[in-house]
Scaffold this active site. Structure first.
Site, mmCIF file in Angstrom:
data_model
loop_
_atom_site.group_PDB
_atom_site.id
_atom_site.type_symbol
_atom_site.label_atom_id
_atom_site.label_comp_id
_atom_site.label_asym_id
_atom_site.label_seq_id
_atom_site.Cartn_x
_atom_site.Cartn_y
_atom_site.Cartn_z
ATOM 1 N N ASP A 15 0.839 -1.205 0.000
ATOM 2 C CA ASP A 15 0.000 0.000 0.000
ATOM 3 C C ASP A 15 0.874 1.256 0.000
ATOM 4 O O ASP A 15 0.563 2.241 -0.662
ATOM 5 C CB ASP A 15 -0.880 0.042 1.239
ATOM 6 C CG ASP A 15 -1.765 -1.172 1.401
ATOM 7 O OD1 ASP A 15 -1.250 -2.226 1.816
ATOM 8 O OD2 ASP A 15 -2.966 -1.064 1.108
ATOM 9 N N ASN A 39 -4.527 -5.250 6.857
ATOM 10 C CA ASN A 39 -3.204 -5.803 7.201
ATOM 11 C C ASN A 39 -2.929 -5.697 8.695
ATOM 12 O O ASN A 39 -2.255 -6.531 9.287
ATOM 13 C CB ASN A 39 -2.113 -5.063 6.438
ATOM 14 C CG ASN A 39 -2.050 -5.467 4.973
ATOM 15 O OD1 ASN A 39 -2.254 -6.637 4.647
ATOM 16 N ND2 ASN A 39 -1.802 -4.497 4.102
ATOM 17 N N THR A 124 -7.089 -0.605 -2.047
ATOM 18 C CA THR A 124 -6.011 -1.614 -2.044
ATOM 19 C C THR A 124 -6.040 -2.376 -0.717
ATOM 20 O O THR A 124 -4.988 -2.724 -0.163
ATOM 21 C CB THR A 124 -4.639 -0.930 -2.221
ATOM 22 O OG1 THR A 124 -4.405 -0.054 -1.093
ATOM 23 C CG2 THR A 124 -4.578 -0.140 -3.510
ATOM 24 N N PHE A 165 -6.564 -12.096 0.347
ATOM 25 C CA PHE A 165 -6.691 -11.465 1.661
ATOM 26 C C PHE A 165 -7.747 -10.361 1.714
ATOM 27 O O PHE A 165 -8.573 -10.315 2.640
ATOM 28 C CB PHE A 165 -5.324 -10.911 2.106
ATOM 29 C CG PHE A 165 -5.360 -10.238 3.438
ATOM 30 C CD1 PHE A 165 -5.421 -8.853 3.525
ATOM 31 C CD2 PHE A 165 -5.354 -10.986 4.609
ATOM 32 C CE1 PHE A 165 -5.470 -8.220 4.766
ATOM 33 C CE2 PHE A 165 -5.402 -10.360 5.853
ATOM 34 C CZ PHE A 165 -5.470 -8.972 5.931
HETATM 35 O O1 RIB Z 1 -3.599 -10.036 -1.034
HETATM 36 C C1 RIB Z 1 -2.799 -8.888 -1.123
HETATM 37 C C2 RIB Z 1 -3.486 -7.705 -0.530
HETATM 38 O O2 RIB Z 1 -3.697 -7.923 0.865
HETATM 39 C C3 RIB Z 1 -2.647 -6.420 -0.604
HETATM 40 O O3 RIB Z 1 -3.501 -5.323 -0.693
HETATM 41 C C4 RIB Z 1 -1.921 -6.408 0.701
HETATM 42 O O4 RIB Z 1 -1.553 -5.089 1.123
HETATM 43 C C5 RIB Z 1 -2.968 -6.953 1.627
HETATM 44 O O5 RIB Z 1 -3.832 -5.879 1.969
HETATM 45 CA CA CA Z 2 -3.277 -3.510 0.930
#
Ligand code: RIB
Ligand code: CA
Length: 314
Positions: A15, A39, A124, A165
Site C-alpha cells: 500500500d 493488514n 487496495t 486477503f
Molecule cells: O492479497 C494482497 C493484498 O492484501 C494487498 O492489498 C496487501 O496489502 C494486503 O492488503
Molecule cells: Ca493492501
C-alpha cells in the site's frame, strides 16, 4: 488532464508503494488517502499512512481513518506478512503529517460531492469503507468514475486456498462492491504476482540516492523475506500499485470483461472471487478483470514516482 483518485488502503508495505506511485506520477491527482483495518488495525494502518507520507513529503493530501472492523465477521490481520506494526522494516520518525478529523467514508462522500468531475476510487485493502460509502451514501455512486481495486484472484487465494486477503477479510463488503453497478476493475493476485520487486528493481531504487528510495528498499527487503519464508517467492509481488498503474496508463495492465461473484456461503470457499472468464454462466458482465502486466512499464513508473518525490524531500 490527471485522473482524480482517492486511495483507500491498509498500509501495508505494498500500500505504501501504491501511495508513492499515486502521489508521484503526474497522470493521477491524489485527492485523499483513506485507511481501513486489514493488514493491521486501523490505528496502525493510519499511523503507517502518516509515516510514509511524512518520509515522502506528501503534506497536502488529506488522510482520514475509516472502519475498524469488517461488516460482519471479526477482523483478521496479516501480522505474519506485514509485521506487528503493519509496515515492519524501516525505522520511522514520529510522523509530521496528521489525519483530518472526518471519518474516511464521510471524507470520500464530501470529495465525491464537491469535486467538479467524477473521481476514481482505488481500494487496495478490504472493501469495508467502500461498501459503507455505497450503503450510507447511495447517491455517491453516480459521482464515482470507476473503482479500480487490488483484490480477489482469477485463480487461487493467498489466505485460504480460495480467498485473496482483501476479499477474505470482508467478503460481504466485496460482494456489495461487485454488485453495486459502479464500473469495477479487479486487479487480482493472478496479475499482481507479475509485479515482482526483483534485485534489479531494488538496485534501481537504491541508486536514486534519496532517503525515500532507501526507505522503499527497506520496505521491500522486509517484504521479500516474508514472501520467501511464507511462500517461497524469490522476489515479492508488490500487489497494490498495480491498481494505481491501471489508472495511470491502462496499457500497463491488460484487462478483459467478465462476470465476478463473491462466494459468501462456501464452507471451504468463502471469500473467493468466482471469475467467469469463459462465460459458462448466464451472468451479466460486472467487471474488467486484469490478466497481464507490462512489468517494465510498471516499474519504470513506480521508480520515476519515487525519484520525483525523493527529490522534493532531498
Ligand atoms: O492479497 C494482497 C493484498 O492484501 C494487498 O492489498 C496487501 O496489502 C494486503 O492488503
Ligand atoms: Ca493492501
Amino acid at each position: 488532464m490527471p485522473v482524480p483518485i482517492i486511495i483507500d488502503c491498509d498500509p501495508g508495505h505494498d500500500d505504501a508503494v501504491a501511495i508513492l506511485l499515486a502521489a508521484g506520477d503526474p497522470a493521477v491527482d491524489l485527492l485523499a488517502i483513506t485507511t481501513v483495518a486489514g493488514n493491521q488495525t486501523v490505528e496502525k494502518t493510519t499511523l503507517n499512512a502518516r509515516r510514509i507520507c511524512t518520509v515522502a513529503g506528501i503534506a497536502d493530501v488529506p488522510i482520514a481513518a475509516g472502519c475498524a472492523q469488517p461488516l460482519v465477521q471479526p477482523l483478521k490481520v496479516a501480522d505474519d506478512v506485514h509485521g506487528a506494526s503493519g509496515m515492519d522494516g524501516p525505522r520511522f520518525a514520529t510522523p509530521t503529517v496528521d489525519v483530518v478529523p472526518e471519518h474516511a467514508v464521510d471524507l470520500m462522500h464530501r470529495i465525491l460531492t464537491e469535486h467538479p468531475e467524477p473521481v476514481t476510487l482505488v481500494p487496495t485493502a478490504p472493501l469495508t469503507n467502500i461498501a459503507l460509502l455505497l450503503t450510507r451514501y447511495p447517491e455517491s455512486a453516480g459521482r464515482i468514475r470507476e473503482i479500480v481495486l487490488m483484490g480477489g484472484s482469477t485463480e487461487r487465494g493467498n489466505r485460504t486456498p480460495a480467498a485473496e486477503f482483501n476479499v477474505y477479510v470482508d467478503p460481504e463488503a466485496a460482494d456489495i462492491v461487485f454488485r453495486s453497478g459502479v464500473p469495477v476493475t479487479m486487479c487480482g493476485l493472478n496479475v499482481t504476482h507479475q509485479a515482482l520487486a526483483t534485485p534489479e528493481v531494488l538496485a534501481r531504487l537504491e541508486a536514486l540516492g534519496t532517503e525515500l528510495g532507501r526507505t522503499v528498499v527497506e520496505l521491500l527487503t522486509f517484504f521479500a523475506a516474508t514472501y520467501e519464508q511464507l511462500w517461497g517467492f524469490a522476489s515479492p509481488p508488490v500487489h497494490d500499485p498495480v491498481a494505481v498503474a491501471r489508472v495511470i496508463d491502462p496499457a500497463i495492465v491488460h484487462c478483459v470483461e467478465a462476470s465476478v461473484a463473491v462466494e459468501l456461503r462456501g464452507q471451504h470457499t468463502r471469500g473467493a472471487t468466482v471469475v467467469d472468464l469463459h462465460r459458462y454462466l448466464d451472468r451479466p458482465v460486472n467487471a474488467q478483470v486484469a490478466l497481464a502486466l507490462e512489468p517494465d512499464l510498471f516499474w519504470d513508473r513506480v521508480i520515476a514516482a519515487v525519484e520525483t518525490l525523493g527529490k522534493r524531500g532531498a
